[in-house]
Design an enzyme around this catalytic site. Structure first.
Site, PDB file in Angstrom:
ATOM      1  N   ARG A  92      -7.611 -64.670 -88.111  1.00  0.00           N
ATOM      2  CA  ARG A  92      -7.834 -64.815 -89.551  1.00  0.00           C
ATOM      3  C   ARG A  92      -6.578 -65.284 -90.271  1.00  0.00           C
ATOM      4  O   ARG A  92      -6.666 -65.935 -91.312  1.00  0.00           O
ATOM      5  CB  ARG A  92      -8.386 -63.495 -90.117  1.00  0.00           C
TER       6      ARG A  92
ATOM      7  N   LYS B   2      -3.327 -55.855 -76.316  1.00  0.00           N
ATOM      8  CA  LYS B   2      -4.681 -55.588 -75.824  1.00  0.00           C
ATOM      9  C   LYS B   2      -4.615 -54.825 -74.501  1.00  0.00           C
ATOM     10  O   LYS B   2      -3.749 -55.120 -73.671  1.00  0.00           O
ATOM     11  CB  LYS B   2      -5.412 -56.916 -75.579  1.00  0.00           C
TER      12      LYS B   2
HETATM   13  N1  BES Z   1      -9.537 -62.898 -80.088  1.00  0.00           N
HETATM   14  C1  BES Z   1      -9.960 -61.624 -80.522  1.00  0.00           C
HETATM   15  C2  BES Z   1     -11.475 -61.484 -80.605  1.00  0.00           C
HETATM   16  C3  BES Z   1     -12.235 -61.621 -79.330  1.00  0.00           C
HETATM   17  C4  BES Z   1     -12.444 -60.527 -78.516  1.00  0.00           C
HETATM   18  C5  BES Z   1     -12.798 -62.830 -78.983  1.00  0.00           C
HETATM   19  C6  BES Z   1     -13.197 -60.661 -77.355  1.00  0.00           C
HETATM   20  C7  BES Z   1     -13.527 -62.959 -77.822  1.00  0.00           C
HETATM   21  C8  BES Z   1     -13.740 -61.860 -77.016  1.00  0.00           C
HETATM   22  C9  BES Z   1      -9.388 -61.317 -81.911  1.00  0.00           C
HETATM   23  O1  BES Z   1      -8.172 -61.902 -82.201  1.00  0.00           O
HETATM   24  C10 BES Z   1      -9.246 -59.838 -81.989  1.00  0.00           C
HETATM   25  O2  BES Z   1      -8.496 -59.318 -81.227  1.00  0.00           O
HETATM   26  N2  BES Z   1      -9.986 -59.216 -82.879  1.00  0.00           N
HETATM   27  C11 BES Z   1      -9.981 -57.816 -83.032  1.00  0.00           C
HETATM   28  C12 BES Z   1      -9.828 -57.514 -84.485  1.00  0.00           C
HETATM   29  C13 BES Z   1      -9.408 -56.114 -84.785  1.00  0.00           C
HETATM   30  C14 BES Z   1      -7.976 -55.872 -84.362  1.00  0.00           C
HETATM   31  C15 BES Z   1      -9.542 -55.884 -86.271  1.00  0.00           C
HETATM   32  C16 BES Z   1     -11.320 -57.285 -82.516  1.00  0.00           C
HETATM   33  O3  BES Z   1     -12.342 -57.909 -82.711  1.00  0.00           O
HETATM   34  O4  BES Z   1     -11.292 -56.242 -81.864  1.00  0.00           O
HETATM   35 ZN    ZN Z   2      -6.525 -60.790 -81.492  1.00  0.00          ZN
END
Ligand code: BES
Ligand code: ZN
Ligand code: ZN
Length: 481
Positions: A335, A261
């Site tokens: 997921r 990230k």
């Molecule tokens: N933990 C994150 C989602 C998240 C982001 C929760 C901000 C709370 C605040 C999750 O694991 C994630 O990174 N999701 C990605 C999915 C993508 C890579 C398909 C997302 O939502 O960007």
């Molecule tokens: Zn994630």
């Protein structure tokens, strides 16, 4: 903070009352606050210092205590959750006035809502700031209203909510080096102790033999391996099968893995175990309120770390239900672990309903913002039940579609499934669609708290940090199962 209900105003530091625009102090309220404050209030209202406009506050003093009036604005133009926000504002004011004891005069029917807000607004996270730890605390709040059976029942709910919401919020706020998957086991042991709950923990070794490839894959880059934690509660249950299994995402820190990230997105990722914390809090509340039924909480815990052992983009995992998944993005990890949790829950407990709760996507806040959680499910009735239940406890949720073409798009190229799909957008729906592959026939719903579990900006009920969004809905689902 001790919560009580009384017909009269006890000896307190501050008395609070809220009035709608142009609303007058009722005869009852005048009696409760006494002639001195009633007279002062009349004078101030006459001098146009206070007319009940939204956000207005007026503080009056006598020798012993303070009396505060708060404007609620126009009665027919109230914002969603206005009563809860008012409760939060009242807690904030009581704290600013350094009150140890506060009394809220509540004429209306919104005791539960205002008190919920007061509890949330009172919560403080003081672990890492010395100054805060020394600040005065409200030790007792009295809700001045009818001391009837219904309200005394509400008081029980409030006491349990105070404890469980503080637990959930503190676990989320604690830093990941103090709360890794093993730490979650310790916290679960504390919850189980002296409660009618049983605890089962599967460690990394066991998860491997079980074939939980999702949990193993996501957790393999971290020093502390993944855990599946199961809390079970049975009270006068009608059947061997569970009434509800709750499954919570417990990523104790989400770096994104090799799909790291970037700055601006990684800083608050200790919140990524909010789902698991919420399930733990709900199980605690279910036990404390001695609800009738058979309920199970499953916390799927792993740290999504970045190391030479991390799962690679392109790796293929075999999940608990036998399906293979190509990990096309290591940041879509929630997921993967939920998939194992859901498949295990269905097989082991054959529940009447399964509900998972997760900070699954950032996309849900693009669709619904920071106040509304997303809900998806494999049938209309279950989703409708979640939405109705959420509404009944003043938690805001909204349905997102989970149509067959989205599920189709989760099919893999060289594996059964892939964890992300291009060309579909609809990030939150795609997350839900992926999960649906791991539920065979059980009525199931997925609550995405990716936008609601954490607040960057303070509101009357939340400071910077966790919110406990979704907790009341889970508890109420069990109550009405
Ligand atoms: N933990 C994150 C989602 C998240 C982001 C929760 C901000 C709370 C605040 C999750 O694991 C994630 O990174 N999701 C990605 C999915 C993508 C890579 C398909 C997302 O939502 O960007
Ligand atoms: Zn994630
Ligand atoms: Zn995540």
């Amino acid at each position: 903070m001790k919560l009580s209900i009384a017909n009269k105003v006890p000896a307190v530091d501050v008395i609070l009352i809220a009035l709608y625009e142009k609303e007058k102090l009722s005869a009852d309220a005048r009696k409760l606050i006494g002639t001195n404050f009633a007279k002062q209030a009349d004078e101030r209202i006459k001098a146009k210092d206070f007319d009940g406009s939204e956000g207005q506050t007026l503080i009056l003093f006598d020798k012993k205590q303070k009396f505060t009036m708060i404007g609620r604005g126009k009665k027919d133009k109230q914002m969603p959750n206005a009563s809860e926000m008012l409760g939060g504002t009242m807690a904030g004011l009581a704290k600013k006035l350094r009150a140890k004891k506060a009394a809220l005069i509540l004429d209306g029917k919104d005791l539960l809502q205002i008190a919920n807000g007061f509890i949330l607004g009172d919560y403080e996270f003081k672990h890492y700031k010395k100054e805060d730890a020394k600040a005065p605390k409200i030790v007792e709040v009295t809700f001045v209203t009818d001391k009837n059976k219904e309200n005394l029942e509400i008081l029980k709910t409030l006491n349990s909510f105070q404890e469980s919401s503080a637990l959930v919020r503190t676990l989320i706020n604690i830093i990941p080096s103090e709360l890794d998957p093993k730490g979650f086991v310790t916290e679960s042991e504390k919850v189980v102790k002296n409660r009618a709950l049983t605890l089962t923990v599967f460690d990394e070794k066991k998860l491997k033999t079980m074939g939980c490839g999702g949990l193993i894959g996501v957790g393999q880059g971290a020093k502390v391996g993944p855990r599946m934690i199961i809390l079970e509660y049975k009270n006068k249950a009608k059947s061997k099968n569970a009434d509800i299994v709750f499954v919570g995402k417990g990523v104790t820190f989400d770096t994104g893995g090799l799909n790291l990230k970037p700055s601006g997105h990684i800083e608050t990722m200790k919140q990524d175990m909010a789902g698991a914390a919420t399930v733990l809090g709900a199980m605690q509340a279910i036990a404390d309120q001695k609800l009738k039924g058979h309920f199970v909480g499953i916390l799927v815990c792993a740290e999504n770390a970045l190391s030479d052992k991390s799962v690679h983009p392109g790796d293929i995992l075999q999940m608990y239900n036998g399906k293979t998944v190509e990990v096309l993005n290591t940041d879509a990890e929630g997921r993967l672990i939920l998939a194992d949790g859901l498949a295990y829950a269905e097989k082991q407990f054959k529940p009447k309903m399964m509900v998972n709760i997760a900070t699954l996507t950032g996309a849900v806040s693009v669709a619904l913002g920071y106040k509304i959680s997303g809900v998806m499910g494999n049938n209309k009735k279950t989703t409708a039940k979640i939405l109705k239940t959420a509404e009944s406890v003043d938690e805001r949720m909204w349905e997102l579609p989970l149509d067959a073409d989205f599920v189709k798009a989760t099919e893999g190229n060289i594996s059964d499934l892939k964890n992300i799909s291009d060309g579909m957008r609809a990030g939150s729906t795609m997350g839900g669609a992926f999960l649906s592959n791991f539920v065979e026939k059980t009525p199931w719903a997925h609550i995405d708290i990716g936008g609601t579990a954490w607040a960057d900006k303070p509101t009357p009920t939340t400071k910077y940090g966790s919110t406990s969004a979704g907790l009341r809905t889970l508890i109420e689902l069990a109550k009405t199962a």
